[in-house]
Motif scaffolding. Structure first.
Motif: not given
Length: 383
Positions: A87-114
């Motif tokens: 859900i956090i990762m999805a919230a960071g998906i946007n055409i303006d990806f750079e400005s939402h990149y940190l939110l996207f990466m927090l979701g991605y890394v949370g999934i991978r680390m778990s």
């Protein structure tokens, strides 16, 4: 707690996939951003940039469950934790990806680390064979995930290079360690079933696109016809995909890798095709870009299917390349036709026809193969 039955997908896996499909649907919507009849080069570039980490995050835990899954409290809790991170990762998906990149990466890394946590847990608690495989994968994925997360420290495009360096290592290290992973091979039936479940949910999203588009545009004879064509494309894909997956036995070294990596392009093609249907009904895209988008969706789907569901063993690998060559030649012909047609409706009609013909040819080939195998088994039985 008992091991998960490798022949049966659980309801929790279905729930997990539904959460992911929300993110996939948002990612596909990146291509729905058109201006002046064109899709920007930025949107085209960002579609795979966003999609690949999403696919890899889903694939990572899917493969863990396939090899080591247990229906216990720890695994269920990790499923729900990963859903929150999706859900956090999805919230960071946007055409303006750079400005939402940190939110996207927090979701991605949370999934991978778990996922890494579950491999470490298996490493600590299992016998020798399982421990060796779990240790290798845990260290491989931990290394790649930490590199990917460090991408938040880099400016501009450099962050994407670092992100994909981490993903590349996570893909390359298991491939390099195949001699280790053979001690705990994947359950092919469960793997095909899991990817098939995700595929059918994505096809459901295509139907949702059809319904949503028709709700926002006047209902006319033409729009009804366009709706029907979109439905025929979806049905053709369903028929081809699931008839083939049920009849083709996945055997031979590398069959699991074909399923895993081939489905990246299958899933991406379904997102492209849903946008083709959207644009065909909304008339927001110019003819040239529409034809190229249609060709991209068709080519990506056809070639990924040729790779995933090849029933041939490694000793017949030349025949696999021969089949791919046949599909490439057919796609070149289809591409010439699509790019020369004079209207969006005619391109859309031709695309629908290509999907239907592709399905009919595949079903006819499967029927002949089944009959040949039946005759061969009968000859063996009576000999």
């Amino acid at each position: 707690m008992k091991l998960i039955n490798p022949k049966k997908v659980t309801w929790l896996e279905l729930f997990y996939d539904l959460i992911y499909v929300v993110a996939v649907s948002i990612t596909a919507h990146v291509l729905a951003e058109s201006h002046g009849g064109l899709i920007s080069g930025e949107a085209i570039m960002k579609y795979p940039l966003i999609f690949i980490p999403l696919w890899w995050a889903w694939t990572g835990f899917t493969l863990y469950v396939n090899r080591f899954g247990q229906d216990n409290l720890a695994q269920r809790v990790v499923y729900f934790i990963q859903m929150l991170f999706v859900i956090i990762m999805a919230a960071g998906i946007n055409i303006d990806f750079e400005s939402h990149y940190l939110l996207f990466m927090l979701g991605y890394v949370g999934i991978r680390m778990s996922t890494v946590f579950m491999y470490v847990r298996t490493w600590i608690r299992s016998d020798a064979a399982k421990r060796r495989v779990a240790r290798y994968l845990a260290l491989s994925f931990l290394t790649g995930t930490l590199i990917s997360f460090s991408s938040v420290l880099f400016p501009g495009l450099m962050k994407f290079y670092v992100l994909y360096l981490g993903i590349f290592l996570e893909i390359a290290l298991p491939l390099a360690g195949r001699h280790i992973l053979r001690q705990m091979p994947v359950h092919h039936h469960h793997l095909v079933e899991r990817y098939g479940l995700a595929t059918i949910i994505l096809l459901g999203e295509t139907i949702l696109v059809i319904v949503d588009t028709i709700r926002h545009h006047p209902i006319t004879l033409q729009s009804g016809f366009e709706l029907l064509l979109g439905f025929f494309i979806t049905v053709s894909i369903w028929w081809h995909y699931f008839e083939t997956s049920e009849q083709v036995e996945q055997t031979g070294d590398g069959a699991g890798h074909r399923v895993i990596y081939g489905h990246l392009f299958t899933f991406m093609s379904l997102g492209i095709i849903s946008n083709v249907i959207r644009y065909a009904m909304s008339h927001e895209l110019a003819l040239g870009p529409f034809a190229w988008l249609a060709l991209a969706g068709l080519a990506m789907y056809v070639l990924s299917m040729a790779v995933i569901f090849s029933p041939l063993q490694n000793k017949k690998s030349l025949q696999i390349f021969s089949r791919l060559g046949y599909n490439l030649a057919a796609l070149v012909l289809c591409g010439i036709i699509l790019l020369l047609l004079p209207s969006i409706l005619k391109v859309y009609m031709a695309l629908t026809l290509f999907f239907i013909v592709h399905t009919l040819i595949a079903l006819r080939r499967l029927g002949k193969r089944i009959q040949r195998d039946a005759n061969s088994n009968g000859s063996t039985f009576f000999s």
